[in-house]
Structure formats: structure tokens, C-alpha cells
Enzyme design. Structure first.
Site, PDB file in Angstrom:
ATOM      1  N   CYS A   1       4.234   0.501   7.681  1.00 16.85           N
ATOM      2  CA  CYS A   1       4.040   1.954   7.753  1.00 16.85           C
ATOM      3  C   CYS A   1       4.150   2.531   9.157  1.00 16.85           C
ATOM      4  CB  CYS A   1       2.696   2.322   7.142  1.00 16.85           C
ATOM      5  SG  CYS A   1       2.444   1.617   5.494  1.00 16.85           S
TER       6      CYS A   1
ATOM      7  N   ASN B   1       3.118   7.738  -0.848  1.00 16.00           N
ATOM      8  CA  ASN B   1       3.166   6.910   0.359  1.00 16.00           C
ATOM      9  C   ASN B   1       4.501   6.168   0.367  1.00 16.00           C
ATOM     10  OD1 ASN B   1       2.951   4.783   2.202  1.00 16.00           O
ATOM     11  ND2 ASN B   1       0.795   4.411   1.781  1.00 16.00           N
TER      12      ASN B   1
ATOM     13  N   HIS C   1       1.427   8.801   9.491  1.00 14.50           N
ATOM     14  CA  HIS C   1       1.832   8.099   8.274  1.00 14.50           C
ATOM     15  C   HIS C   1       1.099   8.708   7.092  1.00 14.50           C
ATOM     16  CE1 HIS C   1       2.405   5.252   5.165  1.00 14.50           C
ATOM     17  NE2 HIS C   1       1.208   4.719   5.266  1.00 14.50           N
TER      18      HIS C   1
END
Length: 318
Positions: free
Chosen positions: A120, A274, A244
Site C-alpha cells: 500500500c 482499498n 493510502h
């Protein structure tokens, strides 16, 4: 010294790509049989919907689409690119790497090309390495891409993870600049605790959600602040904070502790889920495209997650 002093690199253009298929929380429950509901997911992570790639889409095709858009927005020809960096943990093939295949698809001749996997935080790592290459004279124009097809590593019987992840790509064109418009990177890792978020032996992504949440909410805000300090930019002078897209509660907690009181806070996770390495460039590109961020303003990019790794830098918006 401000990060704008001296020669260096800048972001010249941005682009993004998302699959057409929108999957709501109710879709997960009704079509995939996940034991969950819309209220439960929104309360815990803030997600309303996400995008899933089709069978003919993968990290490569999404990278090419996002990169092509970034090149068009920058007004730069693919033939001018001499470095391609792709951040991903879901390549369609381990060899050849995604970056080399992106270059071939776009008609980029003989560039330096490599993939990077810090999950990430990958886009911030990739952006930093491209900036370093340009500043050192090893490249003049780079494509930095974050792309993921996380549906290929999702276990739809595990509701702690399958509600979170999604597919997409974002890209930035980075060029040499008389004034450095990408701040010094603040990066690091917490390897001894890296197994709280991993791909298991069966090929599925797993995480210890509470452990990741505690790490993110107790450890990361000081690192984000250090990235601002290295750039010589006070948090209250940021026009945007693009972290993120892990969890709305994590995003809001870090933003509050950072003190980015005047910044637009990216919450693309609400509509995109995500997307790991793709989440920062995807969110940033969408905000710029919608005209929600001023050209020339300071934005803090800050990635964190699997590894456990983190990285961030302040950039001047194109």
C-alpha cells in the site's frame, strides 16, 4: 531548505483507470454470499462501493490505461519516457515484469523498467525512486504507476478482508524540473510485525485487522509530520492530504493528528474501496480531474500497509 529549491523533478500529469463494474456492499451480501451488510461495512471502514475488474482486465491493462491518460494530461509523448516504474503486489506474471510490458504496449523504446512491491505504500516508494533517478541524471521522464487487481487474491469467505479490497490503477508522469517539486521521501518499515498483513500460502490476502488499525493510528501520524518537515511545509499550509485509502477512520485520525486543517482530505475509499498500491494516485488523479485541488498547491502523499511499510512526500500539484 524548502523542497522547491534547486533542480529536481515534478509531477507533470496524472491519470487513472477503474473497471466499469461497481460492487456495492449489498452486492457482496446478495451475489457473493458474504455474511455482512451495508451498515456494518460503512460503520467499520466507511466503504459504500468498490470496482471489480472483469475477466479481460488485469494489472497490466489497467496500468496501460492509467498511464496513457497521464501522458495525455501531461502533454508528453510515450517516446519521451525513459523510465517506467510500476508499484503492484498483483502482477499478472512474475516475469516479464509489468513495467516492461507497459512500455511495450505504449511504444516506449528501451526504458529502464522495474516493478516495486511495498504493497500500500508502493506508489510513494515508486515516486521517490523515480525522483532520485531523475535528480541523479539517470532519467529525464518517468512513468510511475500504482495498479492492483486485488480480486485475484481475495477470499470471499473471509469477510474481514473481502469487504475491503478492489481493483484499479493510477499513474503520474514525472519530469526533470528546474525547481524541485517533489519533496524528500520519509520511508521506513516495521518488518517484525509484517505478518499482520500478508498473502498466505493459499494465495489469499489476510490481515489482523485490529493490529493493523492500532499500528496505523498510533505510529503513523509522526511519520507524516516528518515528511512535511523534510519538505519545509507546515501541515496547515497543505491544500491536500492524500493518504493510502485503507479505512476512513484511519484516514481521519491521521489527518487530525497531523493538523492538516486547511487540506482537502482524500476519502476515495468510500466509492473505490482499498486498492493498495493504486489508492494514492487513483485518489489524487480523481481530485485533480474534478478541479478540487489548486495547481501549484502543496499536497502530502502518504502510503502505509503491508510489510509493514510506510512512505510519504510533499509534492507540488500539477
Amino acid at each position: 531548505m524548502s523542497y522547491t529549491d534547486g533542480p529536481g523533478a515534478r509531477i507533470a500529469g496524472l491519470g487513472h483507470y477503474q473497471p466499469a463494474r461497481v460492487v456495492t456492499n449489498d452486492d457482496l451480501a446478495n451475489e457473493w454470499g458474504v455474511e455482512t451488510n451495508d451498515a456494518w461495512i460503512q460503520d467499520r471502514v466507511g466503504i459504500k462501493a468498490r470496482r471489480f475488474a472483469g475477466p479481460d482486465e488485469d494489472t497490466l491493462t489497467m496500468s496501460v490505461a492509467a498511464a496513457g491518460k497521464a501522458l495525455a494530461n501531461a502533454g508528453i509523448e510515450a517516446t519521451d519516457v525513459d523510465l517506467v516504474v510500476v508499484a503492484t503486489l498483483t502482477p499478472p506474471t512474475m516475469l516479464p515484469n509489468v513495467a516492461s510490458q507497459v512500455a511495450a504496449r505504449l511504444g516506449i523504446n528501451a526504458p529502464g523498467s522495474y516493478d516495486i512491491n511495498t504493497a500500500c505504500s508502493g506508489f510513494s516508494y515508486g515516486l521517490a525512486t523515480a525522483q532520485h533517478a531523475i535528480t541523479a541524471g539517470a532519467a529525464k521522464t518517468a512513468l510511475v504507476i500504482g495498479a492492483e487487481k486485488l480480486t485475484q487474491v481475495m477470499d470471499f469467505t473471509d469477510r474481514t478482508t473481502c469487504i475491503l479490497f478492489a481493483d484499479g490503477a493510477g499513474a503520474a508522469v514525472v519530469t526533470a524540473s528546474a525547481r524541485n517539486a517533489i519533496g524528500p521521501v520519509l520511508w521506513g518499515s516495521d518488518g517484525p510485525r509484517g505478518d499482520v498483513l500478508e498473502i498466505d500460502d493459499a494465495g489469499y490476502i489476510r490481515q489482523e485487522g485490529q493490529a493493523v488499525f492500532r499500528w496505523a493510528t498510533t505510529k503513523l501520524a509522526p511519520f507524516a509530520l516528518q515528511a512535511c518537515e523534510r519538505a519545509g511545509v507546515a501541515p496547515e499550509d497543505l491544500v491536500a492530504f492524500i493518504p493510502h485509502q485503507a479505512n476512513v477512520r484511519i484516514i481521519d485520525h491521521i489527518a487530525k493528528r497531523l493538523g492538516a486543517t486547511n487540506a482537502v482530505i482524500a476519502r476515495d475509499i468510500i466509492e473505490s474501496g482499498n486498492t493498495s498500491s493504486a489508492s494514492i494516485p487513483l485518489a489524487l488523479s480523481k481530485l485533480v480531474e474534478r478541479g478540487e485541488l489548486p495547481s501549484g498547491g502543496h499536497a502530502l502523499l502518504f502510503g502505509f500497509g503491508g510489510g509493514l511499510t510506510y512512505a510519504g512526500q510533499v509534492v507540488t500539484l500539477p
